[in-house]
Scaffold this active site. Sequence first.
Site, PDB file in Angstrom:
ATOM      1  N   GLN B 160     -12.193  17.937   3.509  1.00 22.52           N
ATOM      2  CA  GLN B 160     -12.522  16.552   3.188  1.00 22.52           C
ATOM      3  C   GLN B 160     -13.158  15.881   4.393  1.00 22.52           C
ATOM      4  OE1 GLN B 160      -8.782  14.849   1.993  1.00 22.52           O
ATOM      5  NE2 GLN B 160      -8.997  15.563  -0.117  1.00 22.52           N
ATOM      6  N   SER B 163     -11.811  10.453   6.669  1.00 19.92           N
ATOM      7  CA  SER B 163     -11.413   9.550   7.753  1.00 19.92           C
ATOM      8  C   SER B 163     -12.493   9.457   8.823  1.00 19.92           C
ATOM      9  CB  SER B 163     -10.125  10.040   8.405  1.00 19.92           C
ATOM     10  OG  SER B 163      -9.054   9.922   7.514  1.00 19.92           O
ATOM     11  N   GLU B 280      -1.158  19.382  -9.729  1.00 21.60           N
ATOM     12  CA  GLU B 280       0.002  20.132  -9.232  1.00 21.60           C
ATOM     13  C   GLU B 280       0.972  19.161  -8.559  1.00 21.60           C
ATOM     14  OE1 GLU B 280      -3.090  20.903  -8.500  1.00 21.60           O
ATOM     15  OE2 GLU B 280      -3.535  22.919  -9.177  1.00 21.60           O
ATOM     16  N   GLU B 411       3.973   3.880   7.575  1.00 19.55           N
ATOM     17  CA  GLU B 411       3.827   2.427   7.401  1.00 19.55           C
ATOM     18  C   GLU B 411       3.108   2.121   6.082  1.00 19.55           C
ATOM     19  OE1 GLU B 411       3.385   4.054  10.253  1.00 19.55           O
ATOM     20  OE2 GLU B 411       5.218   3.222  11.111  1.00 19.55           O
TER      21      GLU B 411
END
Lengths: 318, 427
Positions: B160, B163, B280, B411
């Site tokens: 991926q 970020s 899944e 958080e």
Amino acid sequence: MGWPTLAGIGLPAFCVPEERGGFGLRADAAAASATELGAALHGAPFAGLTASAHALAQITGDAVVDELLEGILGGERICAFGRLSPDDGTGTRTARQVDGAPAADALLLLDPRRERALLFTDPADWQSRPLTDSFDVSRSGADVTVPVGAGRELELGALGHAVELYHLLLAADALGSVRRMLDRTVAYAAQRHTFGRPIGATQAVQHRLADHAVRARGMSLLVAEAVRHFDPAASGDTAPPDEGGGIARWVSLAGLSVSSGAPHLLHDLLQLTGGIGFTWEYGLHFHERRVRQDARLAANPRAALRSLVLSEGWTNVR
Amino acid sequence: MSADTDTQASGDTQASTDTQASGDADRDAGARPDAAGSRRSADAYRAEIRAFIAEHGVPMPAEGVRVPRDAEHEREIRAWLAALYAGGHLGAGWPVRWGGRADHLPVHDLVLMEELILGDAYRPLDQVMLAAHTLIAFGSEEQKRELLPKIRSGEHIWCQLFSEPEAGSDLAALRARARPAPDGDGWLVSGQKIWSTDAQWADMGTLLARTDPDVGRHAGITAFAIPMNLPGMDIRPIREMTGHAEFCEVFLDDVRVGPEHVLGEVNGGWKVVTSGLASERAFVGANSVQLERMFTDLVTIARAARFDDGSAALDHEDVQAKLAEALYRVEEVRLIVRDTVERILLDEEHPSDGPVGKLAFTELNVALTELAMEIIDSAVTIDPSAADVSARLHHNFLWGRAMTISGGASEIMRGLVGRQLLGLPRA
């Protein structure tokens, strides 16, 4: 609602066999009731009485016991439950923090060192002193003094799951306070505004409540799992057949979880309600005081902790 | 923190904790079996997969470590993944026309992951699963035909590219830009991605880039399925505290991508990344097995850790007490996981179940590794028979910290629990 009314709908009978006039061993119903009584700050001597009734029901062919059990199931008599101090040669023995003692007209006192329990059915046989060091104002208890040699001796091993039930129901009682006060504090955090917004919209408050909610779920599930082990038939065919050891282990886990966690959790909820924390008579305080007393009646986390260490086989490993 | 923090788990390794209902319209609808039938089926499947792993399984290098050591290791891993797909173990819940099993039950996913852990066998990262489900739900017919078989054959490993240095938990702040190419053919993408697991050996990546900077933060993002060897890509592994390099930073410098790479719709990337497609979901149940193993390791090390007088740590009451406290926390979290799995299998999951489970599991895991270090560090010697356990605990002490961040930091999880379970306002 007073105790006779609750007894009338069957509360004392959840853990008494059907042939003795009860519902069998319905730890699920007993624990659910204990949780609701805790949430309601009810004064019923439920944990000790349920444990006593269960123990007495194991004894057959004894007219005194039969009569006492019948009185308990009918809501007319109360048998308190506690633990005796060792015999120190003074001629009397004391049981501290006996659940339900001031109102009781019978006592079942454990003497674990001698593998015995002592049954007292005549109030003339004991002296009780109401607790002066108890936080809890929602239930009564007493320290009880009995003369050495008095009381009827019963074999501890013949009393069924009385001790485990007592600890389970104290944990379930404290769980009721945890759930009720968590709900109320969450609602408060959503309503109470400071600096122009709800305090629950600040991470300092919200994240702590989230942690408490996770912890409360863990406690609830552990109590439920301990309850499940009282009824192997209902546990489904994935679980191994359960023996007494499984019950003791899961009750210790549940007791340890709740008695070490609930007081701190409630104390932090108190903190999150801010200025209310200065007083000692708001609902939240009554619950914190009650769960601390539940922990003390269960000999605080240490008893469950030692029991768990034993059941895991960690002592005398060499 | 900023008031507009996004609520979804950050991109990296998010799939198993996703909480949204599946958006997989393509998924096969099947009759739900009764509990007893499901249990029989699970038991039979457990025996099948256990034998399969014993015969073909490739070991896991270390907990959380998936990048191959060398070319030979990579060949083994790809062959093992291919065998898991071919055997109907991985990808069993996919639509039948893409290789899924008609007799698949969600409980099989739970059993598979438990057995992979118990058998210490290499297991794919959740995000690999997510790539497949994203393709199934949002891919074009051509993309599915081209790419899904290559996942099943082990030819394609996916990563991926989500970020960025300034967009982690707040993923919608991403700044990688996809500008229309001057020649009118597709886009040129420039930007920096980070924390991309497996990027150094992945063949394909799911890239998020901003195609329209003039609309709302969430509205101008497009998802692309791209080969990882396009000109202009620079992939640099990051060595982590464990000594392994699982993550990479990926620099994109005018990387040309075309309409054929778009996943879903142009400017529709936010929907692709937040739709929580991992079917899944029952994989989360394997956390219970992880905790059980961790606790067994703790007791083992407490028996093996010796003091000056020859006594074992476990002989001492303070250590016994700490283990007892750890044990009730372990059982609490195992019950939380079991409770969640039961709801998943009944398709009655609550949106907060994933965050509750992730928060409880990852935080307790760190606490257990800290207790392990305390026991190890207090000892004069460790019995040599426990050397492997000691090494594993040291590794987990470091790796456990990553788990409280990846897939949504604790958080973020607390915020999700606060809003979704407790109904509190957004903080």
